[in-house]
Each structure stands twice: as structure tokens, then as C-alpha cells.
Scaffold this active site. Structure first.
Site, PDB file in Angstrom:
ATOM      1  CB  SER A   1      -0.803  -0.068   1.315  1.00 14.17           C
ATOM      2  OG  SER A   1      -1.373   1.121   1.498  1.00 14.17           O
TER       3      SER A   1
ATOM      4  CE1 TYR B   1      -6.197   4.967  -2.095  1.00 12.50           C
ATOM      5  CE2 TYR B   1      -3.910   5.213  -0.815  1.00 12.50           C
ATOM      6  CZ  TYR B   1      -5.203   4.514  -0.970  1.00 12.50           C
ATOM      7  OH  TYR B   1      -5.861   3.818  -0.181  1.00 12.50           O
TER       8      TYR B   1
ATOM      9  CB  THR C   1      -6.922   2.483  -4.620  1.00 12.86           C
ATOM     10  OG1 THR C   1      -6.028   1.350  -4.500  1.00 12.86           O
ATOM     11  CG2 THR C   1      -8.195   2.261  -4.012  1.00 12.86           C
TER      12      THR C   1
ATOM     13  CE  LYS D   1      -7.735  -2.905  -3.412  1.00 15.69           C
ATOM     14  NZ  LYS D   1      -8.351  -1.909  -2.182  1.00 15.69           N
TER      15      LYS D   1
ATOM     16  CG  HIS E   1     -11.198   0.170  -0.152  1.00 15.99           C
ATOM     17  ND1 HIS E   1     -10.629   0.977  -0.875  1.00 15.99           N
ATOM     18  CD2 HIS E   1     -10.642   0.070   1.100  1.00 15.99           C
ATOM     19  CE1 HIS E   1      -9.507   1.424  -0.389  1.00 15.99           C
ATOM     20  NE2 HIS E   1      -9.571   0.963   0.750  1.00 15.99           N
TER      21      HIS E   1
HETATM   22  C1  FMN Z   1      -6.841  -2.650   7.406  1.00 16.64           C
HETATM   23  C2  FMN Z   1      -7.316  -2.477   6.106  1.00 16.64           C
HETATM   24  C3  FMN Z   1      -6.379  -1.591   5.215  1.00 16.64           C
HETATM   25  C4  FMN Z   1      -6.725  -1.388   3.717  1.00 16.64           C
HETATM   26  N1  FMN Z   1      -5.611  -0.488   3.358  1.00 16.64           N
HETATM   27  C5  FMN Z   1      -5.871  -0.073   1.920  1.00 16.64           C
HETATM   28  C6  FMN Z   1      -5.042   0.606   1.221  1.00 16.64           C
HETATM   29  O1  FMN Z   1      -4.206   1.469   1.899  1.00 16.64           O
HETATM   30  N2  FMN Z   1      -5.272   0.889   0.010  1.00 16.64           N
HETATM   31  C7  FMN Z   1      -6.089  -0.030  -0.744  1.00 16.64           C
HETATM   32  O2  FMN Z   1      -6.281   0.200  -1.856  1.00 16.64           O
HETATM   33  N3  FMN Z   1      -6.976  -0.973  -0.239  1.00 16.64           N
HETATM   34  C8  FMN Z   1      -6.892  -0.918   1.247  1.00 16.64           C
HETATM   35  N4  FMN Z   1      -7.841  -1.759   1.887  1.00 16.64           N
HETATM   36  C9  FMN Z   1      -8.586  -2.573   0.978  1.00 16.64           C
HETATM   37  C10 FMN Z   1      -7.913  -3.812   0.641  1.00 16.64           C
HETATM   38  O3  FMN Z   1      -7.172  -3.730  -0.347  1.00 16.64           O
HETATM   39  C11 FMN Z   1      -9.126  -4.752  -0.060  1.00 16.64           C
HETATM   40  O4  FMN Z   1      -9.933  -4.012  -0.972  1.00 16.64           O
HETATM   41  C12 FMN Z   1     -10.044  -5.279   1.017  1.00 16.64           C
HETATM   42  O5  FMN Z   1      -9.288  -5.611   2.157  1.00 16.64           O
HETATM   43  C13 FMN Z   1     -10.972  -6.603   0.459  1.00 16.64           C
HETATM   44  O6  FMN Z   1     -11.536  -7.061   1.352  1.00 16.64           O
HETATM   45  P1  FMN Z   1     -11.241  -8.095   2.524  1.00 16.64           P
HETATM   46  O7  FMN Z   1     -10.637  -7.587   3.685  1.00 16.64           O
HETATM   47  O8  FMN Z   1     -12.678  -8.800   3.072  1.00 16.64           O
HETATM   48  O9  FMN Z   1     -10.463  -9.237   2.027  1.00 16.64           O
HETATM   49  C14 FMN Z   1      -7.479  -1.925   3.184  1.00 16.64           C
HETATM   50  C15 FMN Z   1      -8.413  -3.055   4.005  1.00 16.64           C
HETATM   51  C16 FMN Z   1      -8.047  -3.383   5.262  1.00 16.64           C
HETATM   52  C17 FMN Z   1      -8.549  -4.047   5.892  1.00 16.64           C
END
Ligand code: FMN
Length: 372
Positions: free
Chosen positions: A140, A164, A190, A280, A304
């Protein structure tokens, strides 16, 4: 009528002996729970016991009423898979290709910010697991190690960088340069974060990064000593790609999310990055078609994990239509709510090239780090 009876014999001691399981029970509270864990939900229950509430809620929680996430999980559980019998399944090959390269499993690791908050080793631990399983790890922009640190820690990892488009193009370019210089092969842009998600749990818990030490923290330390010791005895918790940033974190968040980002910005990104681009956060057939025309290589259908917009469509429900519309032009991946191999199988059966997981691996990291 004659009744069949079994013939009794003198109790056989060797037979009794052979039935005894001589392995010693595991005395540690957590290790015995870990040994008994059957699925990701059992692991999440252990994670909940081991991490402060504010951290666990940050991972588990979603936006607003958390409706989108519940719907996502529900939709996955309703997929019925038609299985055929009497086929030779003695050798199963789970490998596939992602952007032209082989992975051993069609399960990749989604970008998650602040990973060192959940587990002190952070992103390298996750990337190491991905490398050992020969699959993709996406770091990330909000990572707690820099692209260079991740590359140095796990040089063999197949690493993608999640980006981003920021308010200032020079900030975006500076981060892209770090990814390029450190051998990241793909940019994951994203696009579902025009603003930060509204997460009631985090607001109620007063989440800050790094966590603030308040009076209540003393109690929290007593309850979760391992987590706090790890926090205090390892490096500073920071957004490593922005090291040297001398303004408050809130200013950083305001610069990272640019609500004016448009389709044209993808053209700009194409002009400054020659490698593959994956978009994404696509949530409709129309948007999938629009980005596919811009020369990107892949899309991740994603809400997300329900953490941004709480009333959007469920990714897996629009997956077949998206694949039919753009599947020949771009690779279509999906994420959100994938908690088991069966969830992954359902999404792949509906046309996804691969799935990404977020919370599933974070629960593991919180429960027992890389060694889960
Ligand atoms: C704690 C956490 C932090 C996340 N941080 C980002 C991020 O920095 N950038 C991003 O594109 N998605 C982020 N996501 C979303 C994940 O990339 C992903 O889309 C999502 O976790 C998928 O769902 P799941 O947790 O049920 O597998 C984050 C998700 C979680 C749970």
C-alpha cells in the site's frame, strides 16, 4: 428368530494401548487455540484476544453501517458450485498466470495500510508468505515500510505497488519513482477513495496513527502486553513512503486522496509508467469498460472490503457481467470478503482470474504473525 451376537473376549491391552494418543497437549493458551483453529474466523477470534480493540476494529470494521460488507459475505456464501463426479482428481493443479507470469495459487495479497500496527514485522512478513506461495503481494501507499525496505527484506517477492493519484502530481511521481527503483512490476491504482471512508468504529475508538498514549492505554497495555512490547521495541510507526514529511498526518491524508481524480488521470499515469497498470475499486460494468479502453492490463472489482462506500453493488454479483464485457481485454480480479478457499473458488468459477484477500491475512498476522 436367531439373533446375531458379537463374541466377547478378554479385554485386549495392546489394542487399548494402540488407541491412546500420546502427544502432549499444548499448554500455552494461544498455541492450543491456534492448533485448534479450523478457519479464518477461528483465527480472527484469536487475533481479537491478542490485539488492542482499536486495532482489531480498524481491521474488521467497514464504513458507516457496515451493510456492504455483510452483503458481500452473504453473496459469497450463496454461490452454488456444480461439481462433477467420476473425474480423475488425484492431481490438482491450482496454478494460473497473472499478467503473463505463473502463480501457484490464484489468491493474491491485497494492499492494506499500516500493517505494522497489526503485527510489528509488518508488510515484509506478508510479502514473505506471498513469495513462499509464489503469488502476488501489493504494498500500500500507506505502507509502514517503504518500497525499498520491502524489496530489500523480500527480494524474491512478486511485488505490485498500490497508488493513489495525489493532489500534487509531483508527490505521485515521487512515490512512483520509489516503486520503480525498487523493482515493483505493476502499479495498482485505487480509485474508490475520493475521500477517506467514514468508519464509525474508528471514530468511536479514537483511532490515530501512531496510537496515542492516554490514561486508558495503561489498562490496554496490561491487557495486551505482547502487542505493546512489540510496538515499543521496534521502529517508529510511520507511513514509510512519505518519510521526512514534516506535516501532521491529517495533512498527508488530505493530500493523498484527490477527489478531482478523473479517467484522464489514468492516461497521465500511462504516460509516466511503462509497466502494467491495474485499476482497483471498479464497481460497475460501465466503469470497467471505460478503464479497459485506456490501455490498462487489469481491474480489481472491489468495494474496498466495504470500507469506503456502504451502499455499492456487491462485487461478486456484477462479476459475470464485467467479465463478459471486458474479460477479453483485461484481466478481471476481485476482492472483498474472501475468507476461504471455497469463497475463492466461487469467485473464480464466476469468471475472476484471481482473488485478493485483505482481512484474512491480517487476522493471521494479528493472531500469530507470519508463523500462523
Ligand atoms: C486494514 C485495511 C487496510 C486497507 N488499506 C488499503 C490501502 O491502503 N489501499 C487500498 O487500496 N486498499 C486498502 N484496503 C482494502 C484492501 O485492499 C481490500 O480491498 C479489502 O481488504 C478486501 O476485502 P477483505 O478484507 O474482506 O478481503 C485495506 C483493507 C483493510 C482491511
Amino acid at each position: 428368530m436367531r439373533v446375531i451376537r458379537s463374541r466377547r473376549r478378554f479385554p485386549s491391552l495392546p489394542y487399548f494401548w494402540s488407541l491412546i494418543d500420546w502427544s502432549l497437549p499444548s499448554w500455552g493458551r494461544y498455541s492450543s487455540q491456534l492448533a485448534k483453529a479450523q478457519n479464518v474466523f477461528d483465527i480472527a477470534a484469536i487475533a481479537k484476544k491478542r490485539t488492542p480493540k482499536v486495532v482489531f476494529d480498524y481491521v474488521e470494521g467497514s464504513a458507516v453501517d457496515e451493510v456492504a460488507y455483510d452483503r458481500t459475505r452473504d453473496a459469497l456464501s450463496r454461490i452454488e458450485i456444480n461439481s462433477h463426479v467420476l473425474r480423475d482428481v488425484s492431481n490438482i493443479d491450482t496454478s494460473t498466470t497473472i499478467l503473463g507470469k505463473k502463480v501457484d495459487l490464484p489468491i493474491c495479497f491485497a494492499p492494506t495500510g499500516y500493517t505494522r500496527l497489526m503485527y510489528h514485522v509488518g508488510e515484509p512478513a506478508v510479502a514473505n508468505v506471498a513469495a513462499n506461495k509464489n503469488t502476488v503481494y501489493a504494498l500500500s501507499t500507506m505502507g509502514t515500510v517503504s518500497p525499498a525496505e520491502l524489496a530489500a527484506a523480500v527480494p524474491s517477492s512478486r511485488r505490485w505497488f498500490q497508488l493513489y493519484i495525489m493532489k500534487k502530481r509531483e508527490d505521485t511521481l515521487a512515490v512512483i519513482k520509489q516503486a520503480r527503483d525498487s523493482g515493483f512490476e505493476t502499479l495498482v491504482l485505487t480509485v474508490d477513495t475520493p475521500v477517506a471512508g467514514l468508519r464509525y468504529r474508528d471514530n468511536r475508538n479514537g483511532l490515530t496513527v501512531p496510537p496515542k498514549i492516554r490514561l486508558s492505554t495503561v489498562f490496554a497495555i496490561a491487557c495486551k502486553p505482547r502487542w505493546w512490547i512489540n510496538l515499543f521495541t521496534t521502529g517508529k510507526l510511520e507511513f514509510a513512503a512519505f518519510r521526512g514529511w514534516d506535516k501532521p498526518l491529517s495533512d498527508l491524508a488530505a493530500l493523498i486522496f484527490d477527489p478531482s481524480t478523473k479517467f484522464e488521470d489514468i492516461k497521465w499515469l500511462r504516460s509516466v509508467w511503462s509497466g502494467p497498470i491495474v485499476i482497483k475499486g471498479i464497481q460497475s460494468v460501465a466503469d470497467a469498460q471505460a478503464v479497459a479502453k485506456l490501455g490498462v492490463q487489469g481491474i480489481i472489482l472491489s468495494n474496498h472490503g466495504g470500507r469506503q462506500f456502504d451502499r455499492g453493488p456487491v462485487p461478486v454479483e456484477i462479476l459475470p457481467d464485467v467479465v463478459a464485457a471486458v474479460g477479453k481485454k483485461v484481466e478481471v480480479y476481485i476482492d472483498g470478503g474472501i475468507m476461504s478457499g471455497l469463497d475463492a473458488l466461487g469467485a473464480i468459477a464466476l469468471g475472476a482470474k484471481a482473488v485478493f484477500i485483505g482481512r484474512a491475512y491480517l487476522y493471521g498476522a494479528m493472531a500469530n504473525g507470519e508463523a500462523i
